[in-house]
Write a protein that holds these residues in place. Structure first.
Motif, PDB file in Angstrom:
ATOM      1  N   ASN A   1      16.146  17.057  -2.805  1.00  0.00           N
ATOM      2  CA  ASN A   1      15.677  18.247  -2.120  1.00  0.00           C
ATOM      3  C   ASN A   1      15.045  17.812  -0.800  1.00  0.00           C
ATOM      4  O   ASN A   1      15.367  16.742  -0.280  1.00  0.00           O
ATOM      5  CB  ASN A   1      14.689  19.014  -3.001  1.00  0.00           C
TER       6      ASN A   1
ATOM      7  N   ASP B   1      10.577  28.940  -0.984  1.00  0.00           N
ATOM      8  CA  ASP B   1      10.513  27.949  -2.044  1.00  0.00           C
ATOM      9  C   ASP B   1      10.208  28.642  -3.363  1.00  0.00           C
ATOM     10  O   ASP B   1       9.619  29.725  -3.390  1.00  0.00           O
ATOM     11  CB  ASP B   1       9.416  26.915  -1.744  1.00  0.00           C
TER      12      ASP B   1
ATOM     13  N   ILE C   1      14.305  22.632  -1.339  1.00  0.00           N
ATOM     14  CA  ILE C   1      12.899  22.903  -1.659  1.00  0.00           C
ATOM     15  C   ILE C   1      12.014  21.999  -0.806  1.00  0.00           C
ATOM     16  O   ILE C   1      12.166  20.778  -0.814  1.00  0.00           O
ATOM     17  CB  ILE C   1      12.631  22.673  -3.149  1.00  0.00           C
TER      18      ILE C   1
ATOM     19  N   GLY D   1      14.583  27.236  -1.359  1.00  0.00           N
ATOM     20  CA  GLY D   1      13.730  26.405  -0.530  1.00  0.00           C
ATOM     21  C   GLY D   1      13.967  26.599   0.940  1.00  0.00           C
ATOM     22  O   GLY D   1      15.076  26.874   1.396  1.00  0.00           O
TER      23      GLY D   1
ATOM     24  N   ILE E   1      11.523  17.945  -0.431  1.00  0.00           N
ATOM     25  CA  ILE E   1      10.115  18.091  -0.812  1.00  0.00           C
ATOM     26  C   ILE E   1       9.247  17.184   0.048  1.00  0.00           C
ATOM     27  O   ILE E   1       9.418  15.956   0.076  1.00  0.00           O
ATOM     28  CB  ILE E   1       9.919  17.770  -2.299  1.00  0.00           C
TER      29      ILE E   1
END
Length: 844
Positions: free
Chosen positions: A308, A262, A286, A252, A310
């Motif tokens: 993560n 990613d 990520i 990521g 995200i």
């Protein structure tokens, strides 16, 4: 020390357990032949040979780890322990380990060799031959560089768990693990090894887990990029791995970086034939979930993407996850949720979105999740929510919600703790939710009530948590006392930490099924006989201010916590003390926390050590009972008759009294003494109250309104000089009047000129050291509303004030009382303080 946990003295044995941890031993001690657990860690044993242990047939566990010196283990060192099940040598520096050290242990189930400084030889040279019962082998935290396994591993038919984490293994290839082919392992751990970080020729290395079936494969914390992850996934394609742990990776781009990619649709493609059911790729960087990134994982049921970075979910990111049931997206950077985010998840039942930054959710976001039963949105940034799916469990705690919408949906469990809900009206709305059994509303801001809704019946609610709010402020207005009216099946109610100093009458009367009630950490000073429901079994009334509780209230309980109250240890408490010493109710908390607060001579004394003998006056009154009964009955009858007559016709009685007074004293009337003041009183009131003041006061007191009135009053509409500065008018009125009467209403509190006049009146009182200021409170103004104004707070805290009566027949009496206050002269200006006013209570 562990010895305390086992209930044994250190360096001793009870026949079954021999506890010799940290006993400075240099050799194995003599222990009973009945010993089952032999614990010898944290000693100085240097050598273990075949004769070190006496023959101990019943020993099942041997703990020999954490030796304070390096030691050697000789051939068949444990043969005198033929039934040993668990052998723990962990965290001991083994300088020499004989290849036959573990021979003669046919029943050994678990072998712990973590942190022993062992090299590859322990795997390569057949140290574990003939251990036919060995199931768990822990070789973590050693110095193993290669996993070339001795062929004897193929004979370990009971082997299920292998732990090689925290070694220095750069690669694992098919030829190294060949002895394990055909086996089913429940756990295979290769974490923290730097595995595959260097170049790997996968054409030669091939599939390390060929013909194996693994329930859990842990390859976390190896620093894998999407390239390494993709190559590994392809290499193990076809090997059955039910649970794959890839956490603590470096896949990521993270937030604001683009140097590491990613995962894409090729990263996990090789796992399509491995029947992966659980995939953990948490704790990474990520940033974006790309389209169809998990497309091939048709059998996946749990996906963990927590911790993560995200922030973006591409269209069809979860496409192909037809069997997924649990999706964990917690601890990420999601700010908005869109309708397309969860497309392709027909079987998801649990969606974890806590600890993100979600502030906006589109209304169709969860509509496609037909099987969703639990939605966790805790600790986000939601200020409003306009829709919710009808599911079993909803977590919304730790957001910024200020109101709850009246939207139809069903739920069994709703968690709304740590939000910003202020109006109890929101609770009325929440109780309309169909199927609701548990509702958590603790740590909100409930403090007001407008009660625009009537309570509706909720036949399902069983648990309601309202602790750590401010219900006192809402209930003292007189509203929302019926909030629990429609909850006949409620069993548990928490009202702790709500600043309660009273319980509204009958507030629990409809809770016919209530079994547990928490009122701890409030300010209750008394409990009345009708406050507690008859069904109650558990009551927590600790940390209040109960002075002399009535023990009859607790007779039906099974459990009671009444600790940390402010008991007054006088004779009024004797009944409660006697009850404490003989009750069958289970008292929770420590007896030391039931102690006296007053008098100071008994402060801190336990209630259990107090004697009530001196409070028994029964014999003294026995001879007087009948006489006192007759006398008190007659006196009470006369008193009640007189009281009822005066109460019912008190207005008429007062008129008669004044008439008689005028007739008797008409010849004794004296003229009023000369006065240095221009006015008897300055009436300060809001112009919006003029009509009421004129009808209620001026027509009955002011001499210019009627010749029968005796007072020369000053008020703005008539006596202020037009065109002159308003402040100057106020000052003249204050200083030229004997008394200043402030008619304090809701309009008064909003009128700046009125508040300014009140300040000047207070200044005059301070200057003259007099009680020239009289306050009359009109309407339903509470003490709390008055104290919100800094200029008024000091007065109502230290002085008493008059309150306009609600019953019309008390008006004449009130006007007479006000007249007396206006006529009262100070004993000497600047010599004595004002006589405090008597409070006129509002009549019911």
């Amino acid at each position: 020390m562990a010895s305390h946990g086992l209930g044994l003295s250190p360096c001793s044995s009870d026949g079954r357990i021999a506890l010799y941890r940290s006993c400075n031993l240099t050799q194995v001690p003599q222990v009973p032949s009945t010993t089952e657990n032999l614990l010898l860690s944290f000693n100085y044993i240097k050598t273990v040979t075949a004769t070190s242990f006496p023959f101990l047939k019943q020993v099942l566990l041997l703990e020999l780890g954490d030796q304070c010196t390096s030691f050697t283990i000789d051939k068949e060192a444990f043969r005198n322990l033929p039934n040993l099940r668990i052998l723990d040598l962990g965290r001991s520096q083994i300088d020499f380990l004989h290849p036959d050290a573990f021979q003669g242990l046919p029943h050994l189930y678990e072998l712990r060799l973590y942190g022993c400084g062992l090299s590859d030889a322990v795997l390569r040279d057949g140290y574990f031959r003939n251990l036919e019962s060995l199931t768990r082998l822990d070789l973590s935290k050693n110095q193993i560089h290669s996993l070339y396994l001795h062929p004897s591993f193929g004979e370990l038919n009971s082997l299920k768990s292998l732990d090689f984490s925290l070694n220095q293994i750069p690669t694992v290839c098919e030829r190294e693990l060949r002895p394990l082919q055909g086996k089913t392992l429940s756990f295979f751990n290769l974490a923290y090894n730097g595995l595959y970080r260097d170049f790997v020729n996968w054409g030669e290395c091939m599939n390390p887990f060929r013909n194996m079936s693994l329930e859990t494969l842990d390859v976390s914390s190896n620093g894998w990029t999407i390239g390494i992850t993709g190559n590994f996934s392809k290499a193990i394609s076809g090997s059955q791995v039910s649970s794959l742990v890839l956490s603590y990776h470096i896949m990521g781009s993270g937030f604001g970086f683009q140097n590491i990619k990613d995962p894409d649709r090729n990263t996990f493609a090789g796992l399509a034939r491995s029947s992966v059911i659980r995939l953990d790729i948490s704790h990474g960087s990520i940033f974006s979930l790309n389209s169809q990134v998990f497309e091939g994982l048709k059998e996946l049921k749990l996906l963990n993407l927590a911790h993560n970075k995200i922030n973006k979910i591409a269209a069809e990111a979860f496409y192909g996850l037809d069997s997924l049931q649990v999706l964990n997206l917690s601890y990420n950077l999601l700010g908005e949720l869109y309708n397309s985010d969860f497309y392709g998840l027909p079987e998801v039942a649990y969606l974890d979105l806590q600890k993100n930054h979600i502030g906006i959710i589109q209304d169709q976001t969860f509509r496609r999740l037909r099987k969703l039963s639990t939605l966790d949105l805790r600790d986000n940034a939601l200020k409003t929510i306009n829709f919710l799916p009808s599911i079993s469990t909803i977590y919304l705690g730790g957001n910024k919600l200020v109101a709850w919408p009246n939207i139809p949906f069903t739920a069994n469990f709703i968690q709304l703790s740590e939000n910003r809900l202020e109006k109890l009206d929101n609770l009325y709305v929440l109780l309309l939710v169909r199927g609701l059994k548990t509702l958590l509303l603790n740590q909100n801001r409930f403090s007001s009530c407008h009660q625009q809704l009537t309570p509706s019946e909720n036949l399902n609610l069983e648990q309601l948590f309202l602790g750590e709010n401010m219900l006192q402020l809402a209930w003292e207005t007189g509203f929302c006392w019926d909030v629990f009216k429609g909850l006949p099946h409620l069993q548990v109610l928490f009202l702790n930490n709500n600043y309660l100093n009273f319980l509204p009458p009958g507030v629990f009367s409809h809770l016919t099924a209530l079994r547990g009630l928490s009122l701890n950490t409030n300010r209750l000073t008394v409990l009345s006989s009708g406050d507690l429901p008859a069904s109650l079994e558990v009551l927590d009334i600790s940390r209040n201010q109960l002075l002399s509780p009535n023990p009859d209230l607790f007779a039906s309980l099974s459990f009671l916590d009444i600790t940390h109250n402010k008991f007054i240890c006088e004779c009024e408490l004797s009944a409660f003390i006697s009850w404490l010493n003989q009750t069958n109710v289970t008292l929770l908390g420590s007896p030391e926390d039931l102690s006296c607060t007053y008098p100071s001579s008994l402060s801190g004394a336990s209630l259990y050590v107090l004697s009530t003998e001196d409070c028994n006056e029964e014999e003294f009154f026995k001879s007087l009972k009948f006489s006192l009964f007759l006398f008190l009955t007659a006196t009470l009858t006369v008193f009640l008759t007189a009281t009822l007559t005066v109460t019912k016709f008190r207005g008429f009685c007062f008129i008669c009294f004044k008439t008689v007074q005028r007739l008797v004293l008409k010849d004794q009337a004296k003229g009023r003494a000369p006065d240095t003041y221009q006015y008897d009183a300055y009436l300060c009131f809001s112009s919006r109250d003029f009509e009421w003041v004129q009808n209620a006061l001026l027509k009955h007191l002011d001499a210019q309104y009627s010749g029968h009135n005796r007072f020369n009053l000053c008020f703005e509409e008539r006596d202020f000089v037009p065109g002159e500065n308003h402040i100057a008018n106020i000052q003249d009125a204050v200083w030229q009047s004997r008394k200043i009467v402030c008619i304090m209403s809701r309009h008064f509190l909003r009128d700046g000129w009125c508040l300014e006049a009140f300040t000047y009146a207070q200044s005059r009182c301070v200057s003259d050291l007099s009680g020239a200021l009289i306050v009359v409170v009109v309407g339903a103004l509470s003490q709390y509303q008055l104290m919100k104004h800094p200029s008024i707070r000091g007065f109502v805290q230290k002085q008493q004030y008059l309150r306009w009566p609600e019953d019309p027949q008390d008006v004449d009496w009130f006007l007479n009382k006000l007249s007396q206050q206006i006529l009262r002269r100070e004993k000497g200006r600047k010599e004595d303080t004002a006589v405090p006013l008597q409070t006129v209570a509002t009549l019911p």
